[in-house]
Scaffold this motif. Structure first.
Motif, PDB file in Angstrom:
ATOM      1  N   PHE A  23      55.023  56.721  32.244  1.00  0.00           N
ATOM      2  CA  PHE A  23      55.372  55.954  31.053  1.00  0.00           C
ATOM      3  C   PHE A  23      54.212  55.221  30.401  1.00  0.00           C
ATOM      4  O   PHE A  23      54.384  54.575  29.380  1.00  0.00           O
ATOM      5  CB  PHE A  23      56.490  54.966  31.392  1.00  0.00           C
ATOM      6  CG  PHE A  23      57.698  55.657  31.947  1.00  0.00           C
ATOM      7  CD1 PHE A  23      58.488  56.454  31.142  1.00  0.00           C
ATOM      8  CD2 PHE A  23      58.014  55.554  33.286  1.00  0.00           C
ATOM      9  CE1 PHE A  23      59.594  57.128  31.651  1.00  0.00           C
ATOM     10  CE2 PHE A  23      59.106  56.211  33.815  1.00  0.00           C
ATOM     11  CZ  PHE A  23      59.908  56.996  32.996  1.00  0.00           C
ATOM     12  N   VAL A  24      53.009  55.283  30.982  1.00  0.00           N
ATOM     13  CA  VAL A  24      51.848  54.683  30.335  1.00  0.00           C
ATOM     14  C   VAL A  24      51.344  55.652  29.267  1.00  0.00           C
ATOM     15  O   VAL A  24      51.706  56.828  29.259  1.00  0.00           O
ATOM     16  CB  VAL A  24      50.725  54.350  31.354  1.00  0.00           C
ATOM     17  CG1 VAL A  24      51.196  53.311  32.348  1.00  0.00           C
ATOM     18  CG2 VAL A  24      50.237  55.590  32.063  1.00  0.00           C
ATOM     19  N   LEU A  25      50.518  55.153  28.360  1.00  0.00           N
ATOM     20  CA  LEU A  25      49.970  56.009  27.308  1.00  0.00           C
ATOM     21  C   LEU A  25      48.462  56.102  27.439  1.00  0.00           C
ATOM     22  O   LEU A  25      47.795  55.067  27.410  1.00  0.00           O
ATOM     23  CB  LEU A  25      50.337  55.456  25.929  1.00  0.00           C
ATOM     24  CG  LEU A  25      51.810  55.530  25.576  1.00  0.00           C
ATOM     25  CD1 LEU A  25      52.059  54.862  24.243  1.00  0.00           C
ATOM     26  CD2 LEU A  25      52.293  56.968  25.558  1.00  0.00           C
ATOM     27  N   PRO A  26      47.904  57.285  27.594  1.00  0.00           N
ATOM     28  CA  PRO A  26      48.594  58.541  27.834  1.00  0.00           C
ATOM     29  C   PRO A  26      49.196  58.560  29.235  1.00  0.00           C
ATOM     30  O   PRO A  26      48.727  57.848  30.120  1.00  0.00           O
ATOM     31  CB  PRO A  26      47.487  59.589  27.699  1.00  0.00           C
ATOM     32  CG  PRO A  26      46.245  58.873  28.099  1.00  0.00           C
ATOM     33  CD  PRO A  26      46.441  57.442  27.652  1.00  0.00           C
TER      34      PRO A  26
ATOM     35  N   VAL B 164      36.688  53.970  24.814  1.00  0.00           N
ATOM     36  CA  VAL B 164      36.582  55.296  25.422  1.00  0.00           C
ATOM     37  C   VAL B 164      37.968  55.939  25.378  1.00  0.00           C
ATOM     38  O   VAL B 164      38.953  55.348  25.810  1.00  0.00           O
ATOM     39  CB  VAL B 164      36.079  55.189  26.886  1.00  0.00           C
ATOM     40  CG1 VAL B 164      36.009  56.566  27.528  1.00  0.00           C
ATOM     41  CG2 VAL B 164      34.733  54.490  26.922  1.00  0.00           C
ATOM     42  N   ARG B 165      38.032  57.138  24.833  1.00  0.00           N
ATOM     43  CA  ARG B 165      39.315  57.829  24.662  1.00  0.00           C
ATOM     44  C   ARG B 165      39.649  58.683  25.877  1.00  0.00           C
ATOM     45  O   ARG B 165      38.856  59.503  26.306  1.00  0.00           O
ATOM     46  CB  ARG B 165      39.267  58.708  23.417  1.00  0.00           C
ATOM     47  CG  ARG B 165      38.989  57.933  22.146  1.00  0.00           C
ATOM     48  CD  ARG B 165      38.640  58.843  20.996  1.00  0.00           C
ATOM     49  NE  ARG B 165      37.470  59.655  21.378  1.00  0.00           N
ATOM     50  CZ  ARG B 165      37.179  60.858  20.885  1.00  0.00           C
ATOM     51  NH1 ARG B 165      37.958  61.399  19.970  1.00  0.00           N
ATOM     52  NH2 ARG B 165      36.111  61.514  21.271  1.00  0.00           N
ATOM     53  N   VAL B 166      40.852  58.459  26.409  1.00  0.00           N
ATOM     54  CA  VAL B 166      41.378  59.263  27.521  1.00  0.00           C
ATOM     55  C   VAL B 166      42.418  60.189  26.920  1.00  0.00           C
ATOM     56  O   VAL B 166      43.333  59.727  26.250  1.00  0.00           O
ATOM     57  CB  VAL B 166      42.020  58.355  28.603  1.00  0.00           C
ATOM     58  CG1 VAL B 166      42.673  59.184  29.689  1.00  0.00           C
ATOM     59  CG2 VAL B 166      40.998  57.391  29.191  1.00  0.00           C
ATOM     60  N   PRO B 167      42.320  61.491  27.052  1.00  0.00           N
ATOM     61  CA  PRO B 167      41.378  62.289  27.815  1.00  0.00           C
ATOM     62  C   PRO B 167      40.241  62.884  26.994  1.00  0.00           C
ATOM     63  O   PRO B 167      39.458  63.670  27.523  1.00  0.00           O
ATOM     64  CB  PRO B 167      42.256  63.412  28.350  1.00  0.00           C
ATOM     65  CG  PRO B 167      43.193  63.688  27.223  1.00  0.00           C
ATOM     66  CD  PRO B 167      43.464  62.318  26.619  1.00  0.00           C
TER      67      PRO B 167
ATOM     68  N   ALA C 241      41.963  51.403  35.195  1.00  0.00           N
ATOM     69  CA  ALA C 241      40.758  52.032  34.648  1.00  0.00           C
ATOM     70  C   ALA C 241      41.001  52.499  33.213  1.00  0.00           C
ATOM     71  O   ALA C 241      40.147  52.313  32.342  1.00  0.00           O
ATOM     72  CB  ALA C 241      40.337  53.212  35.520  1.00  0.00           C
ATOM     73  N   MET C 242      42.173  53.088  32.960  1.00  0.00           N
ATOM     74  CA  MET C 242      42.474  53.536  31.596  1.00  0.00           C
ATOM     75  C   MET C 242      42.519  52.345  30.634  1.00  0.00           C
ATOM     76  O   MET C 242      42.033  52.443  29.504  1.00  0.00           O
ATOM     77  CB  MET C 242      43.797  54.309  31.550  1.00  0.00           C
ATOM     78  CG  MET C 242      43.707  55.678  32.178  1.00  0.00           C
ATOM     79  SD  MET C 242      45.063  56.826  31.790  1.00  0.00           S
ATOM     80  CE  MET C 242      46.528  55.873  31.989  1.00  0.00           C
ATOM     81  N   ASN C 243      43.060  51.235  31.092  1.00  0.00           N
ATOM     82  CA  ASN C 243      43.093  50.026  30.273  1.00  0.00           C
ATOM     83  C   ASN C 243      41.671  49.569  29.948  1.00  0.00           C
ATOM     84  O   ASN C 243      41.346  49.277  28.799  1.00  0.00           O
ATOM     85  CB  ASN C 243      43.874  48.940  31.016  1.00  0.00           C
ATOM     86  CG  ASN C 243      44.046  47.686  30.203  1.00  0.00           C
ATOM     87  OD1 ASN C 243      43.165  47.275  29.447  1.00  0.00           O
ATOM     88  ND2 ASN C 243      45.183  47.036  30.373  1.00  0.00           N
ATOM     89  N   HIS C 244      40.818  49.512  30.960  1.00  0.00           N
ATOM     90  CA  HIS C 244      39.419  49.104  30.764  1.00  0.00           C
ATOM     91  C   HIS C 244      38.706  50.060  29.802  1.00  0.00           C
ATOM     92  O   HIS C 244      37.996  49.618  28.891  1.00  0.00           O
ATOM     93  CB  HIS C 244      38.702  49.071  32.113  1.00  0.00           C
ATOM     94  CG  HIS C 244      37.243  48.812  31.999  1.00  0.00           C
ATOM     95  ND1 HIS C 244      36.724  47.557  31.782  1.00  0.00           N
ATOM     96  CD2 HIS C 244      36.179  49.655  32.056  1.00  0.00           C
ATOM     97  CE1 HIS C 244      35.400  47.635  31.716  1.00  0.00           C
ATOM     98  NE2 HIS C 244      35.053  48.898  31.879  1.00  0.00           N
TER      99      HIS C 244
END
Length: 115
Positions: A55-58, A36-39, A27-30
């Motif tokens: 280890f993913v960003l964020p 769309v900026r997380v967070p 979902a963060m990748n999509h």
């Protein structure tokens, strides 16, 4: 497909709670590909605390589930089932929130215009 429908409603949504960390990372990748900026725009939370989540960003905020203990419990219930025990069970495992970088304060609505 469902994520596209969800992300179409992002102006109203403040958080996404995924069923597991792999889904949350997807979902963060999509969301990233849609700009769309997380967070900053939306918080994302996973569930199970797989090692890669740090280890993913964020880095992914997640609910820690003791996977080894869950596996042991599942095997014990399976063995009981094989031996004819068919009682319903309700097992509870301890969990806790692992706060990382993918969550933040929910944005507020647009400020009211001065009168």
């Amino acid at each position: 497909m469902r994520l596209r429908r969800f992300s179409a409603g992002i102006p109203r949504s403040t958080a996404l709670f995924a069923g597991n960390d792999k889904m949350a990372i997807g979902a963060m990748n999509h969301l990233h590909r849609r700009g769309v900026r997380v967070p900053a725009d939306i918080s994302v939370i996973g569930f199970d605390d797989m090692r890669q989540s740090a280890f993913v960003l964020p880095s992914l905020t997640t609910v820690h589930l003791p996977l080894y203990e869950a596996g042991v419990m599942a095997c014990e219930r399976l063995i009981e089932r094989i031996h004819g025990k068919i009682d319903r069970v309700a097992e509870v495992l301890p969990t806790h929130l692992v706060l990382r970088e993918s969550t933040g304060l929910a944005r507020t609505s647009e400020p009211a215009s001065p009168t």
